[in-house]
Design an enzyme around this catalytic site. Sequence first.
Site, PDB file in Angstrom:
ATOM      1  N   LYS A   1      13.819   2.158   2.601  1.00 55.29           N
ATOM      2  CA  LYS A   1      13.757   1.088   2.355  1.00 55.29           C
ATOM      3  C   LYS A   1      14.772   0.011   3.603  1.00 55.29           C
ATOM      4  CE  LYS A   1      10.927   1.044  -1.899  1.00 55.29           C
ATOM      5  NZ  LYS A   1       9.688   0.017  -1.291  1.00 55.29           N
TER       6      LYS A   1
ATOM      7  N   HIS B   1       0.187   8.251  -2.282  1.00 52.71           N
ATOM      8  CA  HIS B   1       1.108   7.422  -2.090  1.00 52.71           C
ATOM      9  C   HIS B   1       2.474   7.548  -1.634  1.00 52.71           C
ATOM     10  CE1 HIS B   1      -0.638   4.243  -5.809  1.00 52.71           C
ATOM     11  NE2 HIS B   1      -1.294   5.180  -5.761  1.00 52.71           N
TER      12      HIS B   1
ATOM     13  N   LYS C   1      13.825  -4.473  -4.587  1.00 55.21           N
ATOM     14  CA  LYS C   1      12.553  -3.269  -4.977  1.00 55.21           C
ATOM     15  C   LYS C   1      13.632  -2.187  -4.660  1.00 55.21           C
ATOM     16  CE  LYS C   1      11.644  -3.778  -0.536  1.00 55.21           C
ATOM     17  NZ  LYS C   1      10.016  -4.061   0.410  1.00 55.21           N
ATOM     18  N   ARG C   2      12.674  -1.116  -5.440  1.00 57.91           N
ATOM     19  CA  ARG C   2      13.872   0.334  -5.842  1.00 57.91           C
ATOM     20  C   ARG C   2      15.203   0.533  -4.361  1.00 57.91           C
ATOM     21  NH1 ARG C   2      12.482   3.135 -10.033  1.00 57.91           N
ATOM     22  NH2 ARG C   2      14.496   4.710  -9.396  1.00 57.91           N
TER      23      ARG C   2
ATOM     24  N   LYS D   1       3.851 -10.267  -3.184  1.00 63.35           N
ATOM     25  CA  LYS D   1       3.424 -10.744  -4.240  1.00 63.35           C
ATOM     26  C   LYS D   1       4.828 -12.084  -3.169  1.00 63.35           C
ATOM     27  CE  LYS D   1       4.741  -7.237  -7.106  1.00 63.35           C
ATOM     28  NZ  LYS D   1       5.274  -6.681  -7.705  1.00 63.35           N
TER      29      LYS D   1
ATOM     30  N   THR E   1       3.866  -3.512  -2.137  1.00 67.68           N
ATOM     31  CA  THR E   1       3.581  -4.842  -2.719  1.00 67.68           C
ATOM     32  C   THR E   1       4.112  -6.094  -2.711  1.00 67.68           C
ATOM     33  OG1 THR E   1       4.013  -3.838  -5.263  1.00 67.68           O
ATOM     34  CG2 THR E   1       2.173  -2.872  -3.699  1.00 67.68           C
TER      35      THR E   1
END
Length: 833
Positions: A573, A376, A567-568, A679, A675
């Site tokens: 990110k 992952h 998101k985290r 969504k 992911t």
Amino acid sequence: MPHRSFKTSKPKSTITILPDLGVTEQDFIADFKRYYSHRLGRDENCTSPHYAYEALSMAISDRLIERWKRTYNTYKDTDCKRAYYLSMEFLMGRTLSNAMLNLGITEAVEQAMYDLGLEIEELIESEPDAGLGNGGLGRLAACFIDSCATLQLPVTGYGLRYEYGMFSQDIVNGEQVEKPDHWLRNGNVWEIERPEYTHRIKFGGHTESHIDELGNKRTSWIDTQDILAVPYDTPIPGYRNGTVNTLRLWKATATEEFNLQEFNAGDYAESVAAKNTAENITMVLYPNDANENGKALRLRQQYLLASASLQDVIDSWVGRHGNDFSEFAAKNTFQLNDTHPSIAVAELMRLLMDVHGLVWGDAWAITRKTMAYTNHTLLPEALERWSVNLFKQMLPRLMEIIFDINAHFMAEVSAHWPGDIGRLSRMSIIEEGNEQYVRMAYLAIVGSYSVNGVAALHSKLLQQGLFRDFYEFWPGKFNNKTNGVTPRRWLAACNPELAELITATIGNGWLTDLSLLKKLEPFAEDKKFRKRWYEIKQGAKQKLIDYKKLEHDVDFNVDAIFDVQVKRVHEYKRQLLNVLHVIHLYDRIKRGDTANWTDRCVLIGGKAAPGYYMAKKIIKLINNVSSVINSDPDVGRKLKLVFLPNYRVSAMEKICPGADLSEQISTAGKEASGTGNMKFMMNGALTIGTLDGANIEIREEVGDENFFLFGLTEEQVEEMSHHYDPNAIINQDEDLLRVIRLLECGHFNQFEPGLFDDILASIKSPHDPWMTAADFRSFIDAQKRVEAAYKDQEHWLKMSILNCAASGKFSTDRTITDYNNEIWKLAPVSIKF
Ligand SMILES: *Cc1c(COP(=O)(O)O)cnc(C)c1O
């Protein structure tokens, strides 16, 4: 809060049966009332919706049990091939509304509750999230088991029943404060304890070897301190198909004699206290996302999951086949969700050899045909390694087996590449150095018949980078399985208005075949359809405002573009890049550069790992920038920034229907898949994103003209990292320079001097691995294209519809079909009545 008095008269509902549940509405209501008043002992004086939620959940779960048992027994009796999804995390969120949807009883139950004077929404909201995961990896596991049940595949989820799930996040003075999440405080009506399937787990002790009568070396692991793993099962209903699969979560408890030894010595209180040490193992979820941390308790958790789950499967096998394991690999397969459960490779060897008497060669042949591993992450710092010393102490027998596996493996490698010492040391499962470490990813690769990444780019980069030697050795082992999300939870349940419009337009087949959303494409040209699409999006935005108002007093404007990044919080990110853009917009407003302005509301949410210093700083920065901007009268409706506290599954269910713009802005080559991006797309948001993870495939599906692309490619990032000069970039870009100056002069930390120095230093560092400055200009330009596009509402709506229409690939039904066709090879099993 209104008093709850239930009418005793017959309900007025015209829907009189719940056919999918095999029960009439009257019987169902009677069940509900009996639970409410007799089991829970509540009456009209009770004002908390929680007990009505519990009574309703009990009434529903009662009706699942028959099917659940039937599914369980069908798998056993038909002796079909089965798969087991081993995961340290299952981020399930809430169960009630999903169960109603999958059982096809949503409307009937809503009506029944309405007839009783109850607000279904209020009951749904009183359920705590099962937050047994950190983020994407744990949520993927939850979406996977939903799809497995819907596809009627005999798959069981195995995980841990943490007493405390993912912490709840408060924001105090702009900073993250963690609160423990005791999600089981009020019990959990959806689970069933099954002590009859308890297994014993060994820790510590030492090993002894002897030669058996056939001349084979045999090892016993003795003088261990054992604990027990007790399973708690949760039903996983498929979508209206009669299948109810199982999620089995293990809880650690003390053994009887564990207490008794101490008790005999007279230390009664100490012995009872020691019980806690055993139960500590499953007390808390480690809140680290994409970060290895090496704590001993975490290794105990991993071993508990692997050992209990394997014993469970093997005991059931022995119950049917005795000690004949010749067909075991043909009938059982384990999917390892990241390296977290990868000690299962060594544990299966131990159980087959030490407990069931197989010899090394037979056990190894079975193991290698039984395990499959999903990677992952591309971040090297997230690859798990365990100290050999810790391993030897805690799991001495497992350490021996890993050394043996490595010796056999090293012999294979050197037969293939004679004399290539460099390759041997690169590929060794044991990392040498001052301290030895076990490389868990390598153990997983060596012990598996399949290794997959989670998006096309990610799988390619694994083969060319992190696992290159292994790919050269076993090219056929490696494959890609692009992630997905379940369209039941992430479209049908969370956005019922949009789901209804879609069903009214193209029929309801999309719920189990999401590729059918393609049929929406021509409706992008239909003005009436676009108008409905618009109304639904605006309604969802309004709902999001109302939801947000619970915690904020910011005046959001429903006509502004809703720009969302949830998101985290992690440097890769790049929430920081997002904030730099917001500061740039603020700067434009302050200097009067607002011709052709598009109002924008920026929403950022996410948790930082409690020990992740930079991530916590970024949260503080978002909150500080937010308070300056939102209180500036010059800014007004043009721009808002809000940090949404405590991001979690149930929050995302409200957020994704109301987003216009989805921020997927990670440094290229760092996000394995993502992911959240899927969504948002499914719910008609447009993506602004880099060529990273599944963004690439999203853009391929929807077309470049319906996607806002920016940023360096993975190759460009890699190339530039050798001569990255952020200061030159800053000095050549007037807009970026102004943003940096605002930060430097303390504009957002007037009373907190130096607060953001570390953030500034990271942006300006030539070693910044996330290259925030490098992508700034391209990001700002892409955001300008977003604004221009949003001005043309009719065109934006077309793009929104086309995004939803093109999201079919990103259903976990497709992902799981791929896993099954290419890895597991299970036959679907239909459950007969
Ligand atoms: C989907 C989801 C994630 C994953 O989001 P990414 O944007 O892919 O990182 C994390 N947390 C929750 C609660 C989610 O629902």
